[in-house]
Scaffold this motif. Structure first.
Motif, PDB file in Angstrom:
ATOM      1  N   ASP A  73      13.366  17.441   1.763  1.00  0.00           N
ATOM      2  CA  ASP A  73      14.170  16.330   1.253  1.00  0.00           C
ATOM      3  C   ASP A  73      13.889  15.060   2.051  1.00  0.00           C
ATOM      4  O   ASP A  73      13.753  13.970   1.496  1.00  0.00           O
ATOM      5  N   GLU A  74      13.839  15.225   3.371  1.00  0.00           N
ATOM      6  CA  GLU A  74      13.549  14.065   4.220  1.00  0.00           C
ATOM      7  C   GLU A  74      12.154  13.521   3.931  1.00  0.00           C
ATOM      8  O   GLU A  74      11.956  12.312   3.859  1.00  0.00           O
ATOM      9  N   ASP A  75      11.195  14.423   3.749  1.00  0.00           N
ATOM     10  CA  ASP A  75       9.833  14.008   3.404  1.00  0.00           C
ATOM     11  C   ASP A  75       9.840  13.094   2.179  1.00  0.00           C
ATOM     12  O   ASP A  75       9.275  12.005   2.190  1.00  0.00           O
ATOM     13  N   GLU A  76      10.482  13.611   1.127  1.00  0.00           N
ATOM     14  CA  GLU A  76      10.477  12.864  -0.133  1.00  0.00           C
ATOM     15  C   GLU A  76      11.217  11.547   0.008  1.00  0.00           C
ATOM     16  O   GLU A  76      10.818  10.531  -0.567  1.00  0.00           O
ATOM     17  N   LEU A  77      12.297  11.574   0.769  1.00  0.00           N
ATOM     18  CA  LEU A  77      13.056  10.344   0.979  1.00  0.00           C
ATOM     19  C   LEU A  77      12.214   9.313   1.729  1.00  0.00           C
ATOM     20  O   LEU A  77      12.200   8.127   1.385  1.00  0.00           O
ATOM     21  N   ILE A  78      11.489   9.769   2.723  1.00  0.00           N
ATOM     22  CA  ILE A  78      10.630   8.858   3.481  1.00  0.00           C
ATOM     23  C   ILE A  78       9.569   8.251   2.566  1.00  0.00           C
ATOM     24  O   ILE A  78       9.299   7.047   2.607  1.00  0.00           O
ATOM     25  N   ILE A  79       8.996   9.095   1.716  1.00  0.00           N
ATOM     26  CA  ILE A  79       7.963   8.592   0.801  1.00  0.00           C
ATOM     27  C   ILE A  79       8.545   7.539  -0.131  1.00  0.00           C
ATOM     28  O   ILE A  79       7.967   6.464  -0.336  1.00  0.00           O
ATOM     29  N   LYS A  80       9.724   7.834  -0.669  1.00  0.00           N
ATOM     30  CA  LYS A  80      10.377   6.874  -1.572  1.00  0.00           C
ATOM     31  C   LYS A  80      10.672   5.560  -0.841  1.00  0.00           C
ATOM     32  O   LYS A  80      10.416   4.467  -1.349  1.00  0.00           O
ATOM     33  N   LEU A  81      11.247   5.707   0.333  1.00  0.00           N
ATOM     34  CA  LEU A  81      11.611   4.507   1.094  1.00  0.00           C
ATOM     35  C   LEU A  81      10.372   3.712   1.480  1.00  0.00           C
ATOM     36  O   LEU A  81      10.380   2.484   1.441  1.00  0.00           O
ATOM     37  N   HIS A  82       9.315   4.414   1.840  1.00  0.00           N
ATOM     38  CA  HIS A  82       8.093   3.716   2.223  1.00  0.00           C
ATOM     39  C   HIS A  82       7.498   2.973   1.036  1.00  0.00           C
ATOM     40  O   HIS A  82       6.975   1.868   1.182  1.00  0.00           O
ATOM     41  N   LEU A  84       9.133   1.606  -1.215  1.00  0.00           N
ATOM     42  CA  LEU A  84       9.971   0.421  -1.425  1.00  0.00           C
ATOM     43  C   LEU A  84       9.841  -0.590  -0.297  1.00  0.00           C
ATOM     44  O   LEU A  84       9.817  -1.802  -0.515  1.00  0.00           O
ATOM     45  N   LEU A  85       9.792  -0.095   0.928  1.00  0.00           N
ATOM     46  CA  LEU A  85       9.934  -0.969   2.093  1.00  0.00           C
ATOM     47  C   LEU A  85       8.635  -1.189   2.863  1.00  0.00           C
ATOM     48  O   LEU A  85       8.593  -2.063   3.717  1.00  0.00           O
ATOM     49  N   GLY A  86       7.623  -0.387   2.568  1.00  0.00           N
ATOM     50  CA  GLY A  86       6.406  -0.481   3.363  1.00  0.00           C
ATOM     51  C   GLY A  86       6.638   0.046   4.765  1.00  0.00           C
ATOM     52  O   GLY A  86       7.498   0.898   4.976  1.00  0.00           O
ATOM     53  N   ASN A  87       5.917  -0.497   5.736  1.00  0.00           N
ATOM     54  CA  ASN A  87       5.994   0.019   7.107  1.00  0.00           C
ATOM     55  C   ASN A  87       7.208  -0.500   7.869  1.00  0.00           C
ATOM     56  O   ASN A  87       7.112  -0.801   9.050  1.00  0.00           O
ATOM     57  N   ASP A 122      -2.560   7.221  -2.880  1.00  0.00           N
ATOM     58  CA  ASP A 122      -2.857   6.322  -1.773  1.00  0.00           C
ATOM     59  C   ASP A 122      -1.584   6.086  -0.974  1.00  0.00           C
ATOM     60  O   ASP A 122      -0.591   5.588  -1.506  1.00  0.00           O
ATOM     61  N   PRO A 123      -1.572   6.447   0.333  1.00  0.00           N
ATOM     62  CA  PRO A 123      -0.351   6.309   1.121  1.00  0.00           C
ATOM     63  C   PRO A 123       0.065   4.856   1.365  1.00  0.00           C
ATOM     64  O   PRO A 123       1.198   4.608   1.785  1.00  0.00           O
ATOM     65  N   VAL A 124      -0.827   3.925   1.117  1.00  0.00           N
ATOM     66  CA  VAL A 124      -0.474   2.513   1.305  1.00  0.00           C
ATOM     67  C   VAL A 124       0.171   1.944   0.043  1.00  0.00           C
ATOM     68  O   VAL A 124       1.221   1.314   0.080  1.00  0.00           O
ATOM     69  N   THR A 125      -0.480   2.209  -1.083  1.00  0.00           N
ATOM     70  CA  THR A 125       0.003   1.609  -2.339  1.00  0.00           C
ATOM     71  C   THR A 125       0.913   2.538  -3.129  1.00  0.00           C
ATOM     72  O   THR A 125       1.598   2.105  -4.045  1.00  0.00           O
ATOM     73  N   HIS A 126       0.898   3.830  -2.779  1.00  0.00           N
ATOM     74  CA  HIS A 126       1.663   4.847  -3.509  1.00  0.00           C
ATOM     75  C   HIS A 126       1.184   4.975  -4.961  1.00  0.00           C
ATOM     76  O   HIS A 126       1.955   5.333  -5.841  1.00  0.00           O
ATOM     77  N   ARG A 127      -0.059   4.637  -5.177  1.00  0.00           N
ATOM     78  CA  ARG A 127      -0.638   4.788  -6.504  1.00  0.00           C
ATOM     79  C   ARG A 127      -1.757   5.823  -6.438  1.00  0.00           C
ATOM     80  O   ARG A 127      -2.308   6.058  -5.363  1.00  0.00           O
ATOM     81  N   PRO A 128      -2.094   6.398  -7.587  1.00  0.00           N
ATOM     82  CA  PRO A 128      -3.236   7.325  -7.594  1.00  0.00           C
ATOM     83  C   PRO A 128      -4.463   6.660  -6.986  1.00  0.00           C
ATOM     84  O   PRO A 128      -4.725   5.484  -7.255  1.00  0.00           O
ATOM     85  N   ILE A 129      -5.174   7.419  -6.171  1.00  0.00           N
ATOM     86  CA  ILE A 129      -6.285   6.840  -5.412  1.00  0.00           C
ATOM     87  C   ILE A 129      -7.335   6.203  -6.303  1.00  0.00           C
ATOM     88  O   ILE A 129      -7.869   5.144  -5.984  1.00  0.00           O
TER      89      ILE A 129
END
Length: 229
Positions: A73-82, A84-87, A122-129
């Motif tokens: 759950d924390e993993d997914e929350l971090i991904i969602k927040l990232h 939205l908020l970036g670094n 893509d961990p930066v853009t959160h879009r498919p690579i």
DNA sequence: AAGCGGTCCAACCGCTCGCTG
DNA sequence: GCAGCGAGCGGTTGGACCGCT
């Protein structure tokens, strides 16, 4: 004229903290509370820089810290927040009780980045690579105020023409009470804001009465509900 | 057992921001 | 408006640890 150093580097210890130093720091903060990190080391009898004390306390010694593995759950929350908020690790940490920005930053760089890459994201853009980046979106807070434009995607893509400008988007911020510990995905709707589930684009819960993603229809983005306590 | 490379995380560094005089 | 200061933040690094050969 250069800035004076935050401490007398010649007389400070560096590197790993000893048990004794930890004990001194904890004892001092228990007795006097946090604050004035610059003078704390001397007052506590520590040969450390104030910044170092602050970091040690926040990231390791604070009693409310949750040690141990991150849950899914924390993993997914971090991904969602990232997404939205970036670094903005401190903001993300503010939504994860017991976790520190440093811990989340490290966890992101070591685990989640790889997890997303293995999913083809893509961990930066959160879009498919293999997806082409879209034309950049620029949000302007004030007409003609170039300094206040922000990229909606933080830094993933360089500014390109044509710029899509949302006219006079007023992201009015409101202050809400300090964050209280609560279930991660439970709606926490502020007076005029939007519940946290909606702010993350998560499925609506029965209690949710929000009308739009990010509260844009209401004109409110309850920034403090995202910002760290 | 030793050497090596990869991983993880605590801690440091440099910068920005907000406050104050 | 400006300079100085303290606090906080994000990026980076160093070293401990671990698994593999």
């Amino acid at each position: 004229m250069g800035r004076s150093p935050c401490c007398e580097k010649a007389h400070t210890n560096k590197g790993a903290w000893t048990k004794e130093e930890d004990d001194r720091l904890v004892a001092y903060i228990r007795a006097h509370g946090e604050g004035c990190w610059r003078s704390l080391p001397k007052a506590a009898g520590l040969l450390r820089c104030g910044k170092s004390c602050r970091l040690r306390w926040i990231n390791y010694l604070r009693p409310d810290l949750k040690r141990g593995n991150f849950t899914d759950d924390e993993d997914e929350l971090i991904i969602k927040l990232h997404s939205l908020l970036g670094n903005k690790w401190s903001l993300i940490a503010g939504r994860l009780p017991g976790r520190t920005d440093n811990e989340i930053k490290n966890y992101w760089n070591t685990h989640i980045r790889r997890k997303l890459l293995s999913r083809g994201v893509d961990p930066v853009t959160h879009r498919p690579i293999n997806e082409q980046p879209p034309a950049n979106i620029t949000i302007s807070f004030e007409k003609g105020d170039e300094d206040h434009k922000i990229s909606a995607l933080e830094k993933p893509f360089k500014l390109q023409e044509p710029q899509f400008k949302i006219p006079d988007l007023n992201l009015e911020l409101c202050i809400s009470p300090p964050f209280q510990e609560e279930p991660l995905i439970k709606p926490v709707k502020s007076e005029a804001g939007v519940c946290f589930s909606c702010s993350l684009g998560l499925p609506k819960s029965p209690e949710c009465k929000c009308s739009n993603f990010l509260g844009l229809s209401s004109g409110f983005l309850d920034f403090r509900s995202v910002e760290m306590k």
